[in-house]
Every structure is written in C-alpha cells, then in structure tokens.
Design an enzyme around this catalytic site. Structure first.
Site, PDB file in Angstrom:
ATOM      1  N   ASP A 175       0.866  -1.180   0.000  1.00  0.00           N
ATOM      2  CA  ASP A 175       0.000   0.000   0.000  1.00  0.00           C
ATOM      3  C   ASP A 175       0.906   1.234   0.000  1.00  0.00           C
ATOM      4  O   ASP A 175       1.327   1.699  -1.057  1.00  0.00           O
ATOM      5  CB  ASP A 175      -0.895  -0.109   1.243  1.00  0.00           C
ATOM      6  N   ARG A 209     -11.017 -13.027   6.498  1.00  0.00           N
ATOM      7  CA  ARG A 209      -9.865 -13.730   5.917  1.00  0.00           C
ATOM      8  C   ARG A 209     -10.300 -14.985   5.160  1.00  0.00           C
ATOM      9  O   ARG A 209      -9.617 -15.444   4.253  1.00  0.00           O
ATOM     10  CB  ARG A 209      -8.868 -14.138   7.015  1.00  0.00           C
TER      11      ARG A 209
HETATM   12  P1  5GP Z   1       1.862  -0.525   3.798  1.00  0.00           P
HETATM   13  O1  5GP Z   1       2.920  -0.510   4.862  1.00  0.00           O
HETATM   14  O2  5GP Z   1       2.386  -0.883   2.428  1.00  0.00           O
HETATM   15  O3  5GP Z   1       1.069   0.762   3.794  1.00  0.00           O
HETATM   16  O4  5GP Z   1       0.790  -1.564   4.243  1.00  0.00           O
HETATM   17  C1  5GP Z   1       0.922  -2.903   4.131  1.00  0.00           C
HETATM   18  C2  5GP Z   1      -0.035  -3.598   5.062  1.00  0.00           C
HETATM   19  O5  5GP Z   1      -1.226  -2.821   5.334  1.00  0.00           O
HETATM   20  C3  5GP Z   1      -0.526  -4.839   4.380  1.00  0.00           C
HETATM   21  O6  5GP Z   1       0.359  -5.927   4.582  1.00  0.00           O
HETATM   22  C4  5GP Z   1      -1.889  -5.029   4.991  1.00  0.00           C
HETATM   23  O7  5GP Z   1      -1.776  -5.725   6.203  1.00  0.00           O
HETATM   24  C5  5GP Z   1      -2.384  -3.614   5.267  1.00  0.00           C
HETATM   25  N1  5GP Z   1      -3.251  -3.130   4.164  1.00  0.00           N
HETATM   26  C6  5GP Z   1      -3.000  -2.136   3.294  1.00  0.00           C
HETATM   27  N2  5GP Z   1      -4.010  -1.974   2.419  1.00  0.00           N
HETATM   28  C7  5GP Z   1      -4.923  -2.916   2.736  1.00  0.00           C
HETATM   29  C8  5GP Z   1      -6.193  -3.297   2.173  1.00  0.00           C
HETATM   30  O8  5GP Z   1      -6.717  -2.745   1.187  1.00  0.00           O
HETATM   31  N3  5GP Z   1      -6.824  -4.323   2.798  1.00  0.00           N
HETATM   32  C9  5GP Z   1      -6.308  -4.975   3.875  1.00  0.00           C
HETATM   33  N4  5GP Z   1      -7.048  -5.972   4.395  1.00  0.00           N
HETATM   34  N5  5GP Z   1      -5.124  -4.657   4.418  1.00  0.00           N
HETATM   35  C10 5GP Z   1      -4.430  -3.647   3.844  1.00  0.00           C
END
Ligand code: 5GP
Length: 179
Positions: A105, A167
């Site tokens: 993300d 999940r």
């Molecule tokens: P980042 O550090 O890249 O912002 O976030 C990664 C983590 O955020 C992912 O491994 C996940 O756990 C959570 N996350 C980010 N976007 C989503 C989403 O659209 N759905 C879900 N369920 N988790 C997300």
C-alpha cells in the site's frame, strides 16, 4: 450470517486469483530453475492463503518460513511504525529468499522488512506481492512478482482482513472501511 456480510463489491473471483497465482508460480519456477535453496518467506497474517497457494504453484524444492509483523496506526492505514511480532526461526544467510506479501500500500511495511532482512545477508532477496495500490505509495519498493494492481480501495478476503474478519472469504472483495 455469511463470511462476506458487509462486503460491497467483487474485485477478483477465486477463479481469477487461482489463474494468476498459477502464472506467478510458473514465472518464479522459470526464473529460479536449477535452484535448490529457495526460501519462501510468508509475511503473516495477511499472506497465509496466498502463500499456501503460491507454494503449490512453484515447482521447485523450497522451504517455507513465517514472519509476523504489526504496523501501528488505524485499522486501515499503516503508520510505518512496523514491529516484528514473530521472527524467523532459522537464518537466511546465503539463501535465495522470496518475501510473500499480501498487499503493498504505502510501501512502508515492505521497505522496513527489506531493510531488516538485508542485514541478515541472504544471497538474494525478492518480493512477490498479491496486490499493489500505487495511489498511496510513500516509499518506492521493487516488486519482482505482482498479482494485480488495484485502485485505492480497501480490500478483504483471500487472507486479508478488516479487524481480523473476512480472511476466509475466497474472493478478493471491497469493503467500505473509512475510519
Ligand atoms: P503498507 O505498509 O504498504 O502501507 O501496508 C501494508 C499492510 O497494510 C498490508 O500488509 C496489509 O496488512 C495492510 N493493508 C493495506 N491496504 C490494505 C487493504 O486494502 N486491505 C487490507 N485488508 N489490508 C491492507
């Protein structure tokens, strides 16, 4: 009651996901042909379903390791303050390591993980992510194998949760998770 109560729209069906996972497995098998030391590193909890399917789509000898991370912030936004809540049980020094992530993300979690794992001297370090949301990128990370690029929507199912729910939904679906 159904596991998908509260979900809004279908993003990818279980069949579409299975087809893409087979392609990713074939690509990884081709790229690593001849290797007998692949370590597939499943990042818990969100990747557990994807990783289980991906491993079976890779036709190479491999071992699976698990690592759990927690990123503090709201339920839908990573703060970048990432902590390891369960570490690897065996060293990865000199090994070819493939990190399996559910979704990239902002990129903060993955860039933290890459930084940490590099200090453990693997022979190579690659990333396979099921989903990427480029709209919210804060840190650039190279994704070697990617399932799907998606819009800025909150996705659950196929291992991904919201408050630990969803999940077990077999498809990838969108929910309204504004908080
Ligand atoms: P980042 O550090 O890249 O912002 O976030 C990664 C983590 O955020 C992912 O491994 C996940 O756990 C959570 N996350 C980010 N976007 C989503 C989403 O659209 N759905 C879900 N369920 N988790 C997300």
């Amino acid at each position: 009651m159904s596991a998908r109560d509260g979900t809004e729209k279908m993003l990818f069906t279980a069949e579409q996901i299975a087809a893409r996972v087979r392609e990713l497995g074939a690509e990884i098998s081709r790229d690593h042909a001849g290797s007998d030391s692949l370590v597939v590193l499943c990042v818990l909890k969100g990747s557990f379903v994807f990783c289980a399917d991906l491993c079976r789509a890779i036709d190479l000898p491999l071992r699976v390791e698990f690592l759990a991370v927690q990123s503090y912030g709201s339920s839908t936004k990573s703060s970048g303050d990432v902590q390891i809540t369960q570490d690897l049980t065996r060293p990865i020094e000199g090994e070819h390591v493939l990190i399996v992530e559910d979704i990239v993300d902002t990129g903060l979690t993955l860039s933290f993980l890459l930084g940490l794992l590099k200090t453990r001297n693997p022979k190579s370090l690659e990333v396979c992510a099921l989903l990427h949301k480029p709209a919210r990128k804060k840190r650039h990370v190279d994704i070697d194998y990617l399932g799907f690029t998606i819009e800025d929507e909150f996705v659950v199912g196929y291992g991904l949760d919201h408050g630990q729910k969803y999940r077990n939904v077999p498809d990838l679906v969108v929910i309204d998770a504004s908080d």
